[in-house]
Design a protein around this motif. Sequence first.
Motif, PDB file in Angstrom:
ATOM      1  N   CYS A  59       0.807  -1.220   0.000  1.00 16.13           N
ATOM      2  CA  CYS A  59       0.000   0.000   0.000  1.00 16.13           C
ATOM      3  C   CYS A  59       0.842   1.273   0.000  1.00 16.13           C
ATOM      4  N   SER A  60       2.177   1.135   0.123  1.00 20.81           N
ATOM      5  CA  SER A  60       3.065   2.296   0.239  1.00 20.81           C
ATOM      6  C   SER A  60       2.671   3.157   1.434  1.00 20.81           C
ATOM      7  N   VAL A  61       2.544   2.502   2.583  1.00 20.13           N
ATOM      8  CA  VAL A  61       2.407   3.211   3.857  1.00 20.13           C
ATOM      9  C   VAL A  61       3.640   2.873   4.677  1.00 20.13           C
ATOM     10  N   TRP A  62       3.983   3.734   5.612  1.00 26.72           N
ATOM     11  CA  TRP A  62       5.240   3.580   6.327  1.00 26.72           C
ATOM     12  C   TRP A  62       5.043   2.720   7.575  1.00 26.72           C
ATOM     13  N   LEU A  63       6.047   1.901   7.864  1.00 24.57           N
ATOM     14  CA  LEU A  63       5.957   0.942   8.971  1.00 24.57           C
ATOM     15  C   LEU A  63       7.004   1.271  10.031  1.00 24.57           C
ATOM     16  N   VAL A  64       6.529   1.604  11.225  1.00 26.27           N
ATOM     17  CA  VAL A  64       7.399   1.907  12.365  1.00 26.27           C
ATOM     18  C   VAL A  64       7.400   0.707  13.310  1.00 26.27           C
ATOM     19  N   PRO A 121      28.880  -2.242  16.754  1.00 24.77           N
ATOM     20  CA  PRO A 121      27.976  -1.159  16.368  1.00 24.77           C
ATOM     21  C   PRO A 121      26.626  -1.734  15.928  1.00 24.77           C
ATOM     22  N   ILE A 122      25.554  -1.048  16.281  1.00 22.84           N
ATOM     23  CA  ILE A 122      24.203  -1.513  15.935  1.00 22.84           C
ATOM     24  C   ILE A 122      23.441  -0.384  15.251  1.00 22.84           C
ATOM     25  N   TYR A 123      22.823  -0.713  14.138  1.00 25.90           N
ATOM     26  CA  TYR A 123      21.901   0.203  13.460  1.00 25.90           C
ATOM     27  C   TYR A 123      20.492  -0.300  13.734  1.00 25.90           C
ATOM     28  N   CYS A 124      19.760   0.436  14.563  1.00 23.06           N
ATOM     29  CA  CYS A 124      18.422   0.029  15.008  1.00 23.06           C
ATOM     30  C   CYS A 124      17.386   0.696  14.114  1.00 23.06           C
ATOM     31  N   MET A 125      16.687  -0.109  13.320  1.00 23.18           N
ATOM     32  CA  MET A 125      15.706   0.405  12.367  1.00 23.18           C
ATOM     33  C   MET A 125      14.339   0.528  13.035  1.00 23.18           C
ATOM     34  N   ASN A 126      14.079   1.672  13.637  1.00 21.64           N
ATOM     35  CA  ASN A 126      12.754   1.924  14.205  1.00 21.64           C
ATOM     36  C   ASN A 126      11.713   2.125  13.112  1.00 21.64           C
ATOM     37  N   VAL A 127      12.177   2.484  11.916  1.00 22.00           N
ATOM     38  CA  VAL A 127      11.314   2.526  10.731  1.00 22.00           C
ATOM     39  C   VAL A 127      11.842   1.469   9.776  1.00 22.00           C
ATOM     40  N   THR A 128      11.077   0.414   9.574  1.00 18.80           N
ATOM     41  CA  THR A 128      11.537  -0.681   8.719  1.00 18.80           C
ATOM     42  C   THR A 128      11.080  -0.526   7.279  1.00 18.80           C
ATOM     43  N   TYR A 129      10.104   0.336   7.049  1.00 19.74           N
ATOM     44  CA  TYR A 129       9.722   0.673   5.679  1.00 19.74           C
ATOM     45  C   TYR A 129       9.242   2.115   5.657  1.00 19.74           C
TER      46      TYR A 129
END
Length: 733
Positions: free
Chosen positions: A148-153, A293-301
């Motif tokens: 749907c092209s909506v953003w996923l947090v 080092p960690i990259y934490c993706m709080n927004v996955t899309y």
Amino acid sequence: MERTFAKEVEMLRRGDGEYFEGEGILAITKALLQSGVSYVGGYQGAPVSHLMDVLTSDSKGLMAELGVHTEVCANEAAACAMLAASVNYPIRGAVTWKSTVGTNVASDALSNIASAGVMGGALIVLGEDYGEGSSIIQERSHAFAMKCSVWLVDPRVDHPRIVELVDKSFELSEISNTPVMMEFRIRACHVTGRFATKDNKKPRYSMNDPIPEPDYNLDRIALPPSTYMQEKMKVEKRFPAAIDFIRDNKMNEFFDGDCDDVGIICQGGLYNSVIRGLQQLGLADPFGKSRFPIYCMNVTYPMVPDEVTQFCADKRSVCIVEEGFPDYLEQALNATLRKADVNTTVVGKDVFPKAGEYQSEVMMNGLAKFVEGAVPKGVDLAPVAAATKAVADNKAMAAELLGAPIPKRPPGFCTGCPERPVFSALKLAQQDPEVGKMHISADIGCHTFSTLPPFNMGNTVTGYGLGLASSAGVKDSMKGHTISIMGDGGFWHNGLSTGISGAVFNKHDNLLIVMANGYSSATGQQQLPSSTAGGMRPPDTVVPIENALKGVGVKWIKKQYTYQVGHMRNLIKEALTTTEKGLKVIIAEAECQIAKQRREKPIAARLLKSGKRVIRTRFGVDEDTCTGDHSCIRLSGCPSLSVKPNPDPLRKDPVASVLNSCVGCGLCGEVSDAAVLCPSFFQAEIVQNPSLMDRVTHRFRTAVIGLFQGNDYAKETAANENAPAEEIKVAAE
């Protein structure tokens, strides 16, 4: 089983300079109010039922003060459709439901709203019910976000960060004119934490400050030719705007580590699990400081290409920790790095399992495999190998001591559940040669437990409220009878329109049993249009199920109290053998015992405290009469029915026994009577704060029975005679 928060909701009023402490779902609720939300809707489901319970029930006064409209929606599609308010007007709205099954139901509305775009912030709070504690099919919300092209947090599980990201998600939605989905796993919703509060914000437009006039804009209607322009807007404007906002507002997080030739990329919701896994391997300290080092993706899309390439550019290898399958993030990461000509090795599903929850042991072993393969500088591999070996050795030792696998403990009907008697009746009905074995189209709800022992009933389960619709393809091809099950929750969710009206229109000639326990019970006893118990609803707002059935054309409708097993069995036989054509519906009525006990126990406690007389009903088993074949247990499956050693030294079979958890529903005796089993069950009335007449009657009965029983009876009743003065037991068959 969900809980209530009547006491905790007062903390929702806290403002600047104060602190909030409570469960994650309450933190989300507070964050919504601090963000100036105008309306909230949703459909109950674990683990987000609390949000609706709190907003629509426990905190009505606060919502009225702020002007926030709250509504329990008929289903997830109705909830998502509420977001249409944010399409034309600059008002913030939030809706919630259980994912992914809820998103399946909402997908029609979601596609339309995502296409048109929003002016006001639109936030969808998803209960990401995945893994060991899940009660649904194992899928992910990521696919819906991409479709749907909506953003996923997917926020890191930390109360201050969650609250901050709720507000940022509204801003992200408004900047990019796109709805935002925010997923919370079960543990995130139930974990307890603390954060500094802000004043609740009154929305710009609300029930107290209405929108001055309606707005009309054809470009916001999801119809051609507007849809072609909307698709172009998604790709050329909304998507880049979202990436810029996520980057500029640091919604994703970078954590440093001294072993910087490798790194870990993880979903925000898995960050704590990653840290715990590293701690077990000796690669993180007790305060969460990681050596990697960690990259934490709080927004996955959407994925932010600049951040990914920046993190990976100076690293030989990175591990992407992504729960579930397909590996959307791993594929996107590989594509992004190759396009940027970054040759960092990406490790993911080759060290982690493709399916299943990444619980503690899985996380530890996956990270250990990555470390052993990448050989980071400055890391001694021996302690890593020793840590995983120690866990494996402990498991092997536990298995050896047990001698056999631990028995499975699937969920089951609660003690006294009014739905269990229906399946006892069905089991008995199938023994009748005129009925025989039948195909049962089951449904989602408490009654789905019928598919488990001891009933083993339910050939298909296809979705909430779809029990009747799912029988359409098999009913005319089955030699025996085909029946369907539906709860009153599923009935109002979509069963009435999807199954029943379709069955009437297509002239189906089969049986539907509607389990009318009065609530949407499995999610915490939320009220339904047909709920009447406890006088909590004005009579003019109650919609009886039989009226709705008559409204769509059902002619054969019978109601039956579920605990009367014999009558229920006979009614099922009547429905299956009658010559009358058309859909037959049995409304199996009896209130959910948990809801009933919650309402009645406080009343009884108040009466006892004031010295009033209170009677409780309990059931027991006469050990001398019990045959020990345990048919009663196999036919009822009540958790309060157990076995204990036979007191007769000449008999080896253990006898049935009723545990103290008995709620006095009487099913055990009803089943024994309907199935013509041994007459071993007796009913006992426990009288608390007994009157003088109760005491005299009790002593008289004891004396008379004692004449026939002799000294043995006197010994057995001594405990009752010496019981506290405020309680005596009166037994009657």
